[in-house]
Scaffold this motif. Sequence first.
Motif, mmCIF file in Angstrom:
data_model
loop_
_atom_site.group_PDB
_atom_site.id
_atom_site.type_symbol
_atom_site.label_atom_id
_atom_site.label_comp_id
_atom_site.label_asym_id
_atom_site.label_seq_id
_atom_site.Cartn_x
_atom_site.Cartn_y
_atom_site.Cartn_z
ATOM 1 N N TYR A 137 62.415 42.672 -18.784
ATOM 2 C CA TYR A 137 61.484 41.857 -17.520
ATOM 3 C C TYR A 137 60.610 42.511 -17.354
ATOM 4 C CZ TYR A 137 61.452 41.341 -12.518
ATOM 5 O OH TYR A 137 61.015 40.951 -11.472
ATOM 6 N N ALA A 138 59.462 43.492 -17.514
ATOM 7 C CA ALA A 138 58.270 43.912 -17.668
ATOM 8 C C ALA A 138 57.399 42.998 -18.035
ATOM 9 C CB ALA A 138 57.948 45.540 -17.132
ATOM 10 N N GLN A 139 57.695 42.915 -19.622
ATOM 11 C CA GLN A 139 56.873 42.197 -20.289
ATOM 12 C C GLN A 139 56.555 40.713 -19.714
ATOM 13 O OE1 GLN A 139 58.020 42.841 -24.449
ATOM 14 N NE2 GLN A 139 56.655 41.229 -25.436
ATOM 15 N N GLU A 140 57.554 40.596 -18.680
ATOM 16 C CA GLU A 140 57.652 38.778 -19.180
ATOM 17 C C GLU A 140 56.994 38.549 -17.699
ATOM 18 O OE1 GLU A 140 58.540 34.334 -19.061
ATOM 19 O OE2 GLU A 140 58.597 35.773 -20.447
ATOM 20 N N VAL A 141 57.759 39.812 -16.608
ATOM 21 C CA VAL A 141 56.335 39.174 -15.316
ATOM 22 C C VAL A 141 54.907 39.502 -15.180
ATOM 23 C CG1 VAL A 141 56.528 39.460 -12.670
ATOM 24 C CG2 VAL A 141 58.404 39.480 -14.211
ATOM 25 N N GLN A 142 54.532 40.588 -16.059
ATOM 26 C CA GLN A 142 53.315 41.508 -16.010
ATOM 27 C C GLN A 142 52.923 42.179 -14.646
ATOM 28 O OE1 GLN A 142 51.158 42.521 -19.142
ATOM 29 N NE2 GLN A 142 53.042 41.667 -20.326
ATOM 30 N N GLY A 143 53.743 42.706 -14.100
ATOM 31 C CA GLY A 143 53.266 42.582 -12.729
ATOM 32 C C GLY A 143 53.932 44.276 -12.522
ATOM 33 N N ALA A 144 52.807 45.314 -11.336
ATOM 34 C CA ALA A 144 53.140 46.571 -10.808
ATOM 35 C C ALA A 144 54.451 46.431 -11.413
ATOM 36 C CB ALA A 144 51.892 46.581 -9.812
ATOM 37 N N VAL A 145 54.908 46.325 -10.357
ATOM 38 C CA VAL A 145 55.759 47.081 -9.597
ATOM 39 C C VAL A 145 57.307 46.356 -10.699
ATOM 40 C CG1 VAL A 145 57.847 45.639 -8.156
ATOM 41 C CG2 VAL A 145 55.834 45.711 -7.174
ATOM 42 N N ALA A 146 57.441 45.388 -11.217
ATOM 43 C CA ALA A 146 58.391 45.474 -12.913
ATOM 44 C C ALA A 146 58.198 46.812 -13.453
ATOM 45 C CB ALA A 146 57.991 44.159 -13.260
ATOM 46 N N HIS A 147 56.957 46.875 -13.765
ATOM 47 C CA HIS A 147 56.453 48.067 -14.974
ATOM 48 C C HIS A 147 56.804 49.326 -14.526
ATOM 49 C CE1 HIS A 147 54.620 45.122 -16.808
ATOM 50 N NE2 HIS A 147 53.980 45.931 -18.299
ATOM 51 N N VAL A 148 56.569 49.503 -12.848
ATOM 52 C CA VAL A 148 56.626 50.850 -12.090
ATOM 53 C C VAL A 148 58.431 50.673 -12.288
ATOM 54 C CG1 VAL A 148 57.868 51.748 -10.275
ATOM 55 C CG2 VAL A 148 55.198 50.978 -10.682
ATOM 56 N N ILE A 149 59.465 50.159 -11.863
ATOM 57 C CA ILE A 149 61.062 50.009 -12.457
ATOM 58 C C ILE A 149 61.171 50.629 -13.504
ATOM 59 C CG2 ILE A 149 62.809 48.484 -12.520
ATOM 60 C CD1 ILE A 149 62.743 46.761 -10.200
ATOM 61 N N MET A 150 60.908 49.573 -14.849
ATOM 62 C CA MET A 150 61.010 49.953 -16.121
ATOM 63 C C MET A 150 60.378 51.487 -16.366
ATOM 64 S SD MET A 150 58.369 48.337 -19.236
ATOM 65 C CE MET A 150 57.398 50.103 -18.547
ATOM 66 N N LEU A 151 59.550 51.467 -15.893
ATOM 67 C CA LEU A 151 58.891 53.609 -16.346
ATOM 68 C C LEU A 151 60.062 54.316 -15.466
ATOM 69 C CD1 LEU A 151 57.373 55.286 -16.863
ATOM 70 C CD2 LEU A 151 55.951 55.152 -14.835
ATOM 71 N N VAL A 152 60.314 54.251 -13.885
ATOM 72 C CA VAL A 152 61.374 55.051 -13.382
ATOM 73 C C VAL A 152 63.097 54.832 -14.261
ATOM 74 C CG1 VAL A 152 63.086 55.124 -11.286
ATOM 75 C CG2 VAL A 152 60.285 54.485 -11.164
ATOM 76 N N LEU A 153 63.340 53.282 -14.720
ATOM 77 C CA LEU A 153 64.241 53.460 -15.413
ATOM 78 C C LEU A 153 64.276 53.496 -16.914
ATOM 79 C CD1 LEU A 153 65.491 49.849 -14.201
ATOM 80 C CD2 LEU A 153 66.922 52.299 -13.564
ATOM 81 N N SER A 154 63.104 53.886 -18.035
ATOM 82 C CA SER A 154 63.450 54.525 -19.229
ATOM 83 C C SER A 154 62.943 55.885 -19.160
ATOM 84 C CB SER A 154 62.152 53.925 -19.871
ATOM 85 O OG SER A 154 62.277 52.063 -19.693
#
Length: 383
Positions: free
Chosen positions: A328-345
């Motif tokens: 999802y973060a790779q597709e959206v390329q937004g800060a919020v999406a990457h924060v979600i990815m960082l937290v969940l990972s």
Amino acid sequence: MGDSDKQPQPQPHVVVVLPIDVPVTKTQSNCKSQIHIQSLSSSILSQLHAGYFRISLSLTSQALLWKNLIEPIQDAHALRRVFSLIPSTAFTLLWWLALLTLVTLSFLYVLRCFFHFNMVKDEFLNHVGVNYLFAPWISWLFLLESSPFFPPTTLYYKILWWVFVVPVVMLDVKIYGQWFIKGKRFLSTVANPTNQLSVIGNLVGAHAAAQMGWKESAIFMFSLGIAHYLVLFVTLYQRLPGNNNLPAMLRPVFFLFFAAPSMASLAWDSICGKFDSASKMLFFLSLFLFMSLVSRPMLFKKSMKKFNVAWWAYSFPLTTLALASTEYAQEVQGAVAHVIMLVLSSLSVLVSLILMIITALNTSMHLPAHNLDSKQKSNCAAT
């Protein structure tokens, strides 16, 4: 009186008692050691069940997550580049650890099938145990996808995909056939969160097939899984408040509620080639279900009083959600999406690491005590 009439006088007997221990012979020692090993191995095989494959599910999915995170991507977000600092050696070690764990569990379970077939049969007929028979095949598929040695284009990858998918389809025929033939009343009786493992098995197979470019096979596996997921989700959604089919210690498997839509979003992403609206909707559904569960910690209070292998049910769903968040973060390329990815990972890796440490510290608790029955003792004594 002659000499012949003389009786011999009794001689005094002197008995000397020496306080020494009788040494145990080498034969007796070997006998006891052999019986100890046999008793220990028999107890391990009798106590082992398919639920232990939760461990391999967690480790193999972690290997796939690490592979995706350290994969170089052009124009990646700054938060994504944080994971590029992880050395490839760490991923390789994790993959080998996952392989070793899965091979060991698979070997022990094969021995259980030979020496305790009745227990395996009971597990196959149990409404909870049968679902964990999907777990080893799901683990092998995850391990195949994360393999650094077999790219999806190789012949070995394709052959192994068939080897791991055929048992999944065979179990589908057994489980889904019962739902179809016996109807709603039967499904509402046996339905429990572990049934979602059957759905996840199909979705993982679809994801692996799409990686090879086998779109038709991927769509077949995806449609088979998603159709039964819709039926199962509605059934479980209605029965969850009064569900008495699941013991309190197995409540961590409620996390499978968001593992299935997470895996569905990944599978559809692989089929379509991009994280489109359908994949996003499935990801948002899984994220909502995750937040709904973590906001109710009292639901898991009873299951957390004593360590159980069911605790590993926390790790695998978190990892699938983290995998979906990376796409999802790779597709959206937004800060919020990457924060979600960082937290969940980060949360997924942390939970898996904690579970590995706790399991290592509690291994002695799960080893059966050495007890000899009367027949074994008599055999040793006779020897």
